[in-house]
Design a protein around this motif. Structure first.
Motif, PDB file in Angstrom:
ATOM      1  N   GLY A 151       1.776  25.710   1.668  1.00  0.00           N
ATOM      2  CA  GLY A 151       1.939  26.830   2.594  1.00  0.00           C
ATOM      3  C   GLY A 151       3.048  26.588   3.610  1.00  0.00           C
ATOM      4  O   GLY A 151       3.648  25.509   3.650  1.00  0.00           O
ATOM      5  N   ASP A 191      -2.704  33.381  -2.229  1.00  0.00           N
ATOM      6  CA  ASP A 191      -1.447  32.649  -2.447  1.00  0.00           C
ATOM      7  C   ASP A 191      -0.633  33.173  -3.626  1.00  0.00           C
ATOM      8  O   ASP A 191       0.579  32.954  -3.682  1.00  0.00           O
ATOM      9  CB  ASP A 191      -1.744  31.156  -2.688  1.00  0.00           C
ATOM     10  CG  ASP A 191      -2.210  30.472  -1.410  1.00  0.00           C
ATOM     11  OD1 ASP A 191      -2.460  31.174  -0.412  1.00  0.00           O
ATOM     12  OD2 ASP A 191      -2.332  29.239  -1.411  1.00  0.00           O
ATOM     13  N   THR A 238       2.887  33.605   0.078  1.00  0.00           N
ATOM     14  CA  THR A 238       2.689  32.236   0.553  1.00  0.00           C
ATOM     15  C   THR A 238       1.819  32.227   1.809  1.00  0.00           C
ATOM     16  O   THR A 238       2.041  33.025   2.725  1.00  0.00           O
ATOM     17  CB  THR A 238       4.060  31.615   0.923  1.00  0.00           C
ATOM     18  OG1 THR A 238       4.909  31.740  -0.202  1.00  0.00           O
ATOM     19  CG2 THR A 238       3.946  30.153   1.310  1.00  0.00           C
ATOM     20  N   HIS A 239       0.840  31.327   1.832  1.00  0.00           N
ATOM     21  CA  HIS A 239       0.020  31.233   3.044  1.00  0.00           C
ATOM     22  C   HIS A 239       0.876  30.741   4.209  1.00  0.00           C
ATOM     23  O   HIS A 239       1.728  29.871   4.044  1.00  0.00           O
ATOM     24  CB  HIS A 239      -1.159  30.276   2.831  1.00  0.00           C
ATOM     25  CG  HIS A 239      -2.088  30.257   4.001  1.00  0.00           C
ATOM     26  ND1 HIS A 239      -2.092  29.250   4.939  1.00  0.00           N
ATOM     27  CD2 HIS A 239      -3.005  31.158   4.425  1.00  0.00           C
ATOM     28  CE1 HIS A 239      -2.988  29.531   5.865  1.00  0.00           C
ATOM     29  NE2 HIS A 239      -3.553  30.680   5.586  1.00  0.00           N
ATOM     30  N   ASN A 268      -2.882  36.886   4.382  1.00  0.00           N
ATOM     31  CA  ASN A 268      -2.780  35.463   4.040  1.00  0.00           C
ATOM     32  C   ASN A 268      -2.048  34.641   5.111  1.00  0.00           C
ATOM     33  O   ASN A 268      -1.225  33.782   4.799  1.00  0.00           O
ATOM     34  CB  ASN A 268      -2.114  35.274   2.664  1.00  0.00           C
ATOM     35  CG  ASN A 268      -2.614  34.010   1.970  1.00  0.00           C
ATOM     36  OD1 ASN A 268      -3.720  33.531   2.252  1.00  0.00           O
ATOM     37  ND2 ASN A 268      -1.806  33.448   1.090  1.00  0.00           N
TER      38      ASN A 268
END
Ligand code: ATP
Ligand code: MG
Length: 288
Positions: free
Chosen positions: A62, A119, A123-124, A163
């Motif tokens: 992440g 995810d 993208t986290h 996220n």
């Protein structure tokens, strides 16, 4: 690492905070998308909590954005794995504005298609704010300070489904001088605090009634704390493992130079380090 291999933990979906004090074989975790307040006196172990979360975020691939208004004293240790950093109020305004723009872009892209992202869609993104009380200013800096607070509030209220996770650490449990967006942080980890009244401020009366006693944590036990989750109304008494400076400096981004591995060649721990000073266990804890 060890813990995420266990079948009952979905890798990346939760942050492991530590282990239960009453039963160190049992790990304590929170959803990776739960906004978290980490509140404790100086030297209570807030830095350890952040180190564990950041290590796991790195291992999951992440992004990490870090606001540290103590001139970056904590954040700069993580420089090699940070996507964005802000060490003064101007930089914080810029970083938090960009964070919100990112939220807007995700909302625009996914509105009507998904109610929440994981995810595989985006993208986290972990936003860490250390020393949160330093963001609350009066006098000449008040305007900038107010802008930051509004931006944090906006990020907290909109980003979870997209996220993103916000983690805020502070010594000061007061809403007015430290955490004006307190009500938007639904999960709280209270480390050592000075008094019962501070505990009530940090966690609320309900948590104290249900057994949280952070003012009784001894000085000799940094990293011990009470986790309060208002979504499940549960209290857990846990120990967060210590992470050394060497381990922090050895963190490398997945896909970067070290390809998710530390300088020593061993994988970056996806879970709390085993080098903790207290409560070390040799058997992997189980998730309850
Ligand atoms: N989980 C832990 N287990 C054992 N010792 C710890 C743990 N966390 C911290 N310590 C010890 O306590 C010291 C202070 O920890 P840390 O810097 O994390 O505190 P902090 O709450 O962030 O303090 P500050 O508010 O001053 O930044 C560390 O240098 C270490 O010696
Ligand atoms: Mg600290």
């Amino acid at each position: 690492m060890i813990w995420s291999r266990r079948k009952n933990i979905e890798p990346g979906s939760r942050y492991v905070l530590g282990t239960e004090i009453a039963n160190p074989r049992v790990s304590v975790s929170v959803p990776r998308t739960a906004h978290l307040a980490v509140i404790g006196e100086s030297n209570s172990g807030k830095g350890s909590v952040l180190a564990n979360l950041i290590s796991q975020e790195v291992a999951s691939g992440g992004e990490i954005w870090f606001v540290d208004l103590k001139a970056g004293m904590e954040a700069e240790n993580y420089a090699q794995v940070l996507d964005r950093k802000a060490y003064n109020l101007d930089e914080a305004v810029a970083l938090l504005s960009d964070f919100n723009v990112g939220v807007d872009i995700r909302a625009e892209q996914w509105r009507g298609k998904r109610r929440s992202l994981d995810d595989s869609q985006a993208t986290h993104r972990l936003l860490v704010i250390d020393e949160a009380a330093d963001m609350i200013r009066s006098g000449a800096s008040k305007k900038q300070s107010d802008i930051c607070v509004e931006l944090v509030r906006s990020a907290l209220s909109r980003s979870r489904a997209l996220n993103c996770t916000v983690v805020v650490a502070t010594q000061n449990p007061r809403v007015s001088t430290s955490l004006p967006y307190r009500s938007l942080l639904l999960t709280t980890l209270a480390l050592r605090l000075n008094s019962k009244s501070e505990a009530v401020m940090a966690m609320g009366e309900d948590a104290v009634r249900r057994g949280a006693r952070p003012w009784q944590i001894p000085f000799s036990r940094p990293g011990d704390g009470y986790l309060w989750d208002t979504e499940t109304n549960q209290i857990k008494y846990l120990h967060v493992p210590f992470v050394t400076d060497e381990e922090i400096h050895a963190l490398r981004r997945v896909g970067g130079d070290g390809d998710g591995r530390s300088d020593s060649g061993s994988p970056v721990p996806a879970t709390p380090s085993v080098s903790e000073k207290q409560g070390a266990t040799t058997t992997p804890p189980v998730e309850m």
